[in-house]
Design a protein around this motif. Structure first.
Motif, PDB file in Angstrom:
ATOM      1  N   LYS A  31       1.004  -1.555   0.152  1.00 21.97           N
ATOM      2  CA  LYS A  31       0.271   0.123   0.080  1.00 21.97           C
ATOM      3  C   LYS A  31       1.143   1.076   0.039  1.00 21.97           C
ATOM      4  O   LYS A  31       0.588   2.292  -0.269  1.00 21.97           O
ATOM      5  CB  LYS A  31      -0.785   0.063   1.249  1.00 21.97           C
ATOM      6  N   CYS A  32       1.798   0.969   0.509  1.00 21.98           N
ATOM      7  CA  CYS A  32       3.020   2.513   0.455  1.00 21.98           C
ATOM      8  C   CYS A  32       3.950   2.295  -0.817  1.00 21.98           C
ATOM      9  O   CYS A  32       4.048   1.642  -1.505  1.00 21.98           O
ATOM     10  CB  CYS A  32       3.954   1.649   1.658  1.00 21.98           C
ATOM     11  N   PRO A  33       3.717   4.275  -1.298  1.00 23.64           N
ATOM     12  CA  PRO A  33       4.956   3.718  -1.763  1.00 23.64           C
ATOM     13  C   PRO A  33       6.203   3.317  -2.093  1.00 23.64           C
ATOM     14  O   PRO A  33       6.501   2.861  -0.942  1.00 23.64           O
ATOM     15  CB  PRO A  33       4.952   5.256  -2.023  1.00 23.64           C
ATOM     16  N   PRO A  34       7.279   3.058  -2.831  1.00 31.18           N
ATOM     17  CA  PRO A  34       8.260   2.206  -3.504  1.00 31.18           C
ATOM     18  C   PRO A  34       8.815   3.155  -2.292  1.00 31.18           C
ATOM     19  O   PRO A  34       8.609   4.143  -1.892  1.00 31.18           O
ATOM     20  CB  PRO A  34       8.399   2.014  -4.808  1.00 31.18           C
ATOM     21  N   CYS A  35      10.284   2.035  -2.281  1.00 30.18           N
ATOM     22  CA  CYS A  35      10.904   3.009  -1.296  1.00 30.18           C
ATOM     23  C   CYS A  35      11.553   4.204  -1.680  1.00 30.18           C
ATOM     24  O   CYS A  35      11.619   3.958  -3.276  1.00 30.18           O
ATOM     25  CB  CYS A  35      12.406   2.018  -0.892  1.00 30.18           C
ATOM     26  N   ALA A  36      12.373   4.968  -0.943  1.00 26.51           N
ATOM     27  CA  ALA A  36      12.776   6.288  -2.179  1.00 26.51           C
ATOM     28  C   ALA A  36      14.198   6.022  -2.659  1.00 26.51           C
ATOM     29  O   ALA A  36      14.303   6.756  -4.224  1.00 26.51           O
ATOM     30  CB  ALA A  36      13.026   7.320  -0.854  1.00 26.51           C
ATOM     31  N   LEU A  73      21.064 -10.757  -6.904  1.00 31.78           N
ATOM     32  CA  LEU A  73      20.986 -10.352  -8.137  1.00 31.78           C
ATOM     33  C   LEU A  73      19.313 -11.221  -8.851  1.00 31.78           C
ATOM     34  O   LEU A  73      18.358 -11.484  -9.656  1.00 31.78           O
ATOM     35  CB  LEU A  73      21.712  -9.838  -9.247  1.00 31.78           C
ATOM     36  N   GLU A  74      20.458 -13.113  -8.530  1.00 37.59           N
ATOM     37  CA  GLU A  74      19.731 -13.779  -9.135  1.00 37.59           C
ATOM     38  C   GLU A  74      18.120 -14.124  -8.565  1.00 37.59           C
ATOM     39  O   GLU A  74      17.173 -14.875  -9.049  1.00 37.59           O
ATOM     40  CB  GLU A  74      20.694 -15.178  -8.681  1.00 37.59           C
ATOM     41  N   ALA A  75      17.672 -13.833  -6.952  1.00 39.22           N
ATOM     42  CA  ALA A  75      16.989 -14.043  -6.704  1.00 39.22           C
ATOM     43  C   ALA A  75      16.048 -13.055  -6.889  1.00 39.22           C
ATOM     44  O   ALA A  75      14.630 -12.767  -7.215  1.00 39.22           O
ATOM     45  CB  ALA A  75      17.087 -13.651  -5.015  1.00 39.22           C
ATOM     46  N   LEU A  76      16.318 -11.291  -7.006  1.00 34.46           N
ATOM     47  CA  LEU A  76      15.686 -10.949  -7.326  1.00 34.46           C
ATOM     48  C   LEU A  76      15.146 -11.363  -9.170  1.00 34.46           C
ATOM     49  O   LEU A  76      13.708 -10.545  -9.185  1.00 34.46           O
ATOM     50  CB  LEU A  76      16.339  -9.379  -8.065  1.00 34.46           C
ATOM     51  N   LYS A  77      15.890 -11.348  -9.593  1.00 37.32           N
ATOM     52  CA  LYS A  77      15.424 -12.207 -11.836  1.00 37.32           C
ATOM     53  C   LYS A  77      14.676 -13.063 -10.889  1.00 37.32           C
ATOM     54  O   LYS A  77      13.762 -12.879 -11.885  1.00 37.32           O
ATOM     55  CB  LYS A  77      16.432 -12.550 -11.577  1.00 37.32           C
ATOM     56  N   LYS A  78      14.477 -14.063 -10.644  1.00 38.17           N
ATOM     57  CA  LYS A  78      13.739 -14.995  -9.952  1.00 38.17           C
ATOM     58  C   LYS A  78      11.745 -14.142  -9.963  1.00 38.17           C
ATOM     59  O   LYS A  78      11.627 -15.229  -9.920  1.00 38.17           O
ATOM     60  CB  LYS A  78      14.468 -16.040  -9.009  1.00 38.17           C
ATOM     61  N   SER A  79      12.661 -13.640  -9.166  1.00 42.40           N
ATOM     62  CA  SER A  79      10.830 -13.313  -7.851  1.00 42.40           C
ATOM     63  C   SER A  79      10.538 -12.312  -8.767  1.00 42.40           C
ATOM     64  O   SER A  79       9.026 -12.442  -9.004  1.00 42.40           O
ATOM     65  CB  SER A  79      11.779 -12.489  -6.783  1.00 42.40           C
ATOM     66  N   LYS A  87       6.382 -10.792  -3.706  1.00 38.93           N
ATOM     67  CA  LYS A  87       7.047  -9.889  -3.648  1.00 38.93           C
ATOM     68  C   LYS A  87       6.789  -8.971  -4.971  1.00 38.93           C
ATOM     69  O   LYS A  87       6.441  -9.369  -5.872  1.00 38.93           O
ATOM     70  CB  LYS A  87       8.933 -10.244  -3.392  1.00 38.93           C
ATOM     71  N   ALA A  88       6.522  -7.682  -4.522  1.00 36.76           N
ATOM     72  CA  ALA A  88       6.575  -6.900  -5.090  1.00 36.76           C
ATOM     73  C   ALA A  88       7.896  -6.804  -6.812  1.00 36.76           C
ATOM     74  O   ALA A  88       9.244  -6.833  -6.535  1.00 36.76           O
ATOM     75  CB  ALA A  88       6.258  -5.150  -5.033  1.00 36.76           C
ATOM     76  N   PRO A  89       7.468  -6.354  -7.701  1.00 36.74           N
ATOM     77  CA  PRO A  89       8.697  -6.306  -9.324  1.00 36.74           C
ATOM     78  C   PRO A  89       9.709  -5.294  -8.378  1.00 36.74           C
ATOM     79  O   PRO A  89       9.967  -4.981  -7.891  1.00 36.74           O
ATOM     80  CB  PRO A  89       8.352  -5.929 -10.373  1.00 36.74           C
ATOM     81  N   SER A  90      11.004  -6.433  -9.121  1.00 39.57           N
ATOM     82  CA  SER A  90      11.901  -5.266  -8.446  1.00 39.57           C
ATOM     83  C   SER A  90      12.592  -3.905  -9.209  1.00 39.57           C
ATOM     84  O   SER A  90      12.499  -5.048 -10.636  1.00 39.57           O
ATOM     85  CB  SER A  90      13.370  -6.006  -8.266  1.00 39.57           C
TER      86      SER A  90
END
Length: 192
Positions: A31-36, A73-79, A87-90
């Motif tokens: 619900k919050c904005p993405p991190c700054a 980064l590999e975990a972010l790509k998979k996610s 998780k929200a898209p990276s």
């Protein structure tokens, strides 16, 4: 703005001072904005791509991934491709795709459209998302000849110009309707 001044080192220094994203900021459907930090990175790279500055967009992203990003980064790509991990898209993965897609030719337009559509929820949660939409529309237009959907006002203006100024007649002034007349007409339609 540093992105327009092509000052990627100042942007990177600012990004280094900001905290990592929290669990709330990276949760799916947050619900919050993405991190700054990620919001500023995204805004800077979209600006650079929209003004056809792929060189600095690539440089800033590479420096960010090497010097600022602490997650795997590999975990972010998979996610990014998973719809079930919660998780929200990276942002860094989205931006990597944007830079690579913009490097390709105009036939990559459908891939660009998919990437924007898949990340739209995140973009909509960012500060002044309407401006980000202008950047992404411009990127689509410049790199892939994708025209943004016409606004209601431009559609009405096009219809009115066909009726006036030597077109189909219709009693409109020569040259079609002027913007002041269009605003007055739209104002009169406000109660409908």
């Amino acid at each position: 703005h540093y992105a327009l001044a092509e000052d990627t080192s100042s942007i990177l220094l600012k990004l280094k001072t900001l905290p990592d994203p929290t669990k709330d900021e990276t949760a799916q459907n947050h619900k919050c904005p993405p991190c700054a930090r990620e919001a500023l990175l995204t805004r800077a790279i979209l600006i650079m791509l929209s003004i056809e500055n792929i060189r600095d967009a690539t440089s800033l992203l590479a420096d960010y991934v090497s010097n600022v990003e602490s997650r795997d980064l590999e975990a972010l790509k998979k996610s990014y491709m998973s719809k079930t991990d919660g998780k929200a898209p990276s942002h860094p993965i989205f931006l990597s795709m944007m830079v690579e897609i913009c490097r390709k030719n105009a036939s990559s337009g459908p891939l660009y459209t998919w990437a924007i559509k898949s990340f739209n929820v995140e973009l909509d949660k960012m500060y002044k998302s309407d401006i980000l939409k202008m950047y992404t529309n411009n990127i689509g237009k410049v790199y892939f000849n994708i025209l943004p959907p016409p606004s209601m006002m431009s559609t009405i203006e096009n219809m009115m110009s066909m009726m006036g100024g030597g077109g189909m007649g219709g009693g409109m002034p020569a040259g079609g309707i002027n913007p002041a007349m269009m605003q007055a007409m739209m104002g009169g339609m406000g109660g409908m």
